[in-house]
Design an enzyme around this catalytic site. Structure first.
Site, PDB file in Angstrom:
ATOM      1  N   HIS A  80       0.707  -1.451   0.427  1.00 11.16           N
ATOM      2  CA  HIS A  80       0.036   0.071   0.253  1.00 11.16           C
ATOM      3  C   HIS A  80       0.713   1.307   0.223  1.00 11.16           C
ATOM      4  O   HIS A  80       0.538   2.160  -0.673  1.00 11.16           O
ATOM      5  CB  HIS A  80      -0.796  -0.089   1.239  1.00 11.16           C
ATOM      6  CG  HIS A  80      -1.921  -1.000   0.978  1.00 11.16           C
ATOM      7  ND1 HIS A  80      -2.058  -1.989   1.892  1.00 11.16           N
ATOM      8  CD2 HIS A  80      -3.209  -1.347   0.226  1.00 11.16           C
ATOM      9  CE1 HIS A  80      -3.129  -3.139   2.029  1.00 11.16           C
ATOM     10  NE2 HIS A  80      -3.703  -2.354   1.054  1.00 11.16           N
ATOM     11  N   LYS A 114     -18.467  -6.452   6.778  1.00 15.10           N
ATOM     12  CA  LYS A 114     -17.285  -7.200   7.716  1.00 15.10           C
ATOM     13  C   LYS A 114     -16.062  -7.710   8.628  1.00 15.10           C
ATOM     14  O   LYS A 114     -15.984  -6.778   9.515  1.00 15.10           O
ATOM     15  CB  LYS A 114     -16.366  -6.372   5.812  1.00 15.10           C
ATOM     16  CG  LYS A 114     -15.540  -6.794   5.170  1.00 15.10           C
ATOM     17  CD  LYS A 114     -14.216  -6.508   4.329  1.00 15.10           C
ATOM     18  CE  LYS A 114     -13.638  -6.950   3.555  1.00 15.10           C
ATOM     19  NZ  LYS A 114     -12.605  -6.708   2.217  1.00 15.10           N
ATOM     20  N   ARG A 160      -2.723  -6.090  -8.198  1.00 16.02           N
ATOM     21  CA  ARG A 160      -1.616  -6.910  -8.558  1.00 16.02           C
ATOM     22  C   ARG A 160      -2.099  -8.333 -10.143  1.00 16.02           C
ATOM     23  O   ARG A 160      -0.919  -8.137 -10.299  1.00 16.02           O
ATOM     24  CB  ARG A 160      -1.550  -8.073  -6.892  1.00 16.02           C
ATOM     25  CG  ARG A 160      -1.321  -7.331  -5.589  1.00 16.02           C
ATOM     26  CD  ARG A 160      -1.484  -7.814  -4.590  1.00 16.02           C
ATOM     27  NE  ARG A 160      -3.074  -8.059  -4.900  1.00 16.02           N
ATOM     28  CZ  ARG A 160      -3.686  -8.208  -3.473  1.00 16.02           C
ATOM     29  NH1 ARG A 160      -3.275  -7.763  -2.118  1.00 16.02           N
ATOM     30  NH2 ARG A 160      -4.847  -8.077  -3.480  1.00 16.02           N
ATOM     31  N   SER A 162      -3.450  -8.485   2.546  1.00 13.26           N
ATOM     32  CA  SER A 162      -3.117  -8.058   4.070  1.00 13.26           C
ATOM     33  C   SER A 162      -3.863  -9.077   4.785  1.00 13.26           C
ATOM     34  O   SER A 162      -3.599  -9.803   5.715  1.00 13.26           O
ATOM     35  CB  SER A 162      -4.890  -6.754   4.708  1.00 13.26           C
ATOM     36  OG  SER A 162      -4.154  -5.628   4.071  1.00 13.26           O
TER      37      SER A 162
HETATM   38  O1  PNS Z   1      -9.260  -2.834   0.865  1.00 13.34           O
HETATM   39  P1  PNS Z   1     -11.156  -3.549  -0.037  1.00 13.34           P
HETATM   40  O2  PNS Z   1     -11.339  -4.240   1.346  1.00 13.34           O
HETATM   41  O3  PNS Z   1     -10.600  -4.329  -1.386  1.00 13.34           O
HETATM   42  O4  PNS Z   1     -11.271  -2.110  -0.354  1.00 13.34           O
HETATM   43  C1  PNS Z   1     -12.618  -2.376  -0.597  1.00 13.34           C
HETATM   44  C2  PNS Z   1     -13.648  -1.109  -0.577  1.00 13.34           C
HETATM   45  C3  PNS Z   1     -13.350  -0.339   0.394  1.00 13.34           C
HETATM   46  C4  PNS Z   1     -12.626   0.067  -1.734  1.00 13.34           C
HETATM   47  C5  PNS Z   1     -15.055  -1.487  -1.350  1.00 13.34           C
HETATM   48  O5  PNS Z   1     -15.524  -2.224  -0.606  1.00 13.34           O
HETATM   49  C6  PNS Z   1     -15.897   0.228  -1.106  1.00 13.34           C
HETATM   50  O6  PNS Z   1     -15.415   1.039  -1.433  1.00 13.34           O
HETATM   51  N1  PNS Z   1     -16.929   0.276  -0.041  1.00 13.34           N
HETATM   52  C7  PNS Z   1     -17.348   1.282   0.267  1.00 13.34           C
HETATM   53  C8  PNS Z   1     -19.291   0.740  -0.440  1.00 13.34           C
HETATM   54  C9  PNS Z   1     -19.284   1.361  -1.585  1.00 13.34           C
HETATM   55  O7  PNS Z   1     -19.282   2.643  -2.011  1.00 13.34           O
HETATM   56  N2  PNS Z   1     -19.758   0.420  -2.771  1.00 13.34           N
HETATM   57  C10 PNS Z   1     -19.948   0.906  -3.481  1.00 13.34           C
HETATM   58  C11 PNS Z   1     -18.190   0.104  -4.837  1.00 13.34           C
HETATM   59  S1  PNS Z   1     -18.574  -1.009  -5.060  1.00 13.34           S
END
Ligand code: PNS
Length: 168
Positions: free
Chosen positions: A18, A42, A91, A129
């Site tokens: 990151h 989650k 990745r 992670s």
């Molecule tokens: O590190 P991650 O878990 O892959 O991050 C995922 C994240 C937090 C970026 C994604 O789940 C997110 O944007 N959540 C907020 C809810 C949202 O806006 N959802 C619509 C887009 S899919």
């Protein structure tokens, strides 16, 4: 005009992968906001406070990077931050479908949103992670692949034996 990108994620915990992305992202935009997601659905290893604290410590003293948290829709958080630029790392091919879906959904929710995808640094290609959590829970060492403050926190958690108690 200043270009600001929001770099969202769970950051559970933040890794060197990151940080590498943030460092390289700053070659493209003026400022980056690391946005740590609060997602009650989650199961996280670290609480939101811990995830924000680790990210803040890991960034150190850089006026071009800040750390925040958000709950709900990412596009709403972007609006609040007055930007339409999202930054995400990719990745492997494995990441692609999920990232593609998210980018398209975000753009559907808000036509102005653009996602910048950056390839992960080759050194951190295998780092996530999740894999870090798995290794630490099994007693392995991840010192070289996470920031020092995260390695310390992981050791503390392991010593306390409280890995499965943080559900936030
Ligand atoms: O590190 P991650 O878990 O892959 O991050 C995922 C994240 C937090 C970026 C994604 O789940 C997110 O944007 N959540 C907020 C809810 C949202 O806006 N959802 C619509 C887009 S899919």
């Amino acid at each position: 005009m200043e270009r600001v990108a929001v770099y969202p994620g769970s950051f559970d915990p933040i890794t060197n992968g990151h940080l590498d992305l943030v460092r390289r992202g700053l070659n493209i935009v003026d400022r980056i906001i690391i946005a740590v997601a609060i997602n009650p659905q989650k199961k996280h290893m670290f609480t939101i406070e811990e995830r924000v604290e680790m990210a803040t410590k890991a960034i150190g003293d850089n006026p071009r990077v800040t750390v925040g948290s958000f709950e709900g829709l990412l596009v709403d958080y972007l609006k609040k931050q007055n930007t339409h630029i999202l930054l995400r790392g990719v990745r492997a091919v494995l990441d692609f479908e999920y990232e593609f879906q998210m980018a398209l959904m975000n753009r559907r929710l808000d036509r102005s949103v653009e996602t910048i995808f950056m390839m992960t640094g080759y050194k951190w290609f295998y780092v996530s992670s999740r894999i870090i959590r798995d290794v630490v829970v099994a007693g392995g060492n991840v010192d070289e692949i996470v920031p020092d403050c995260v390695a310390k926190k992981l050791r503390e958690k392991f010593a306390e034996g409280c890995f499965n108690k943080n559900d936030r």
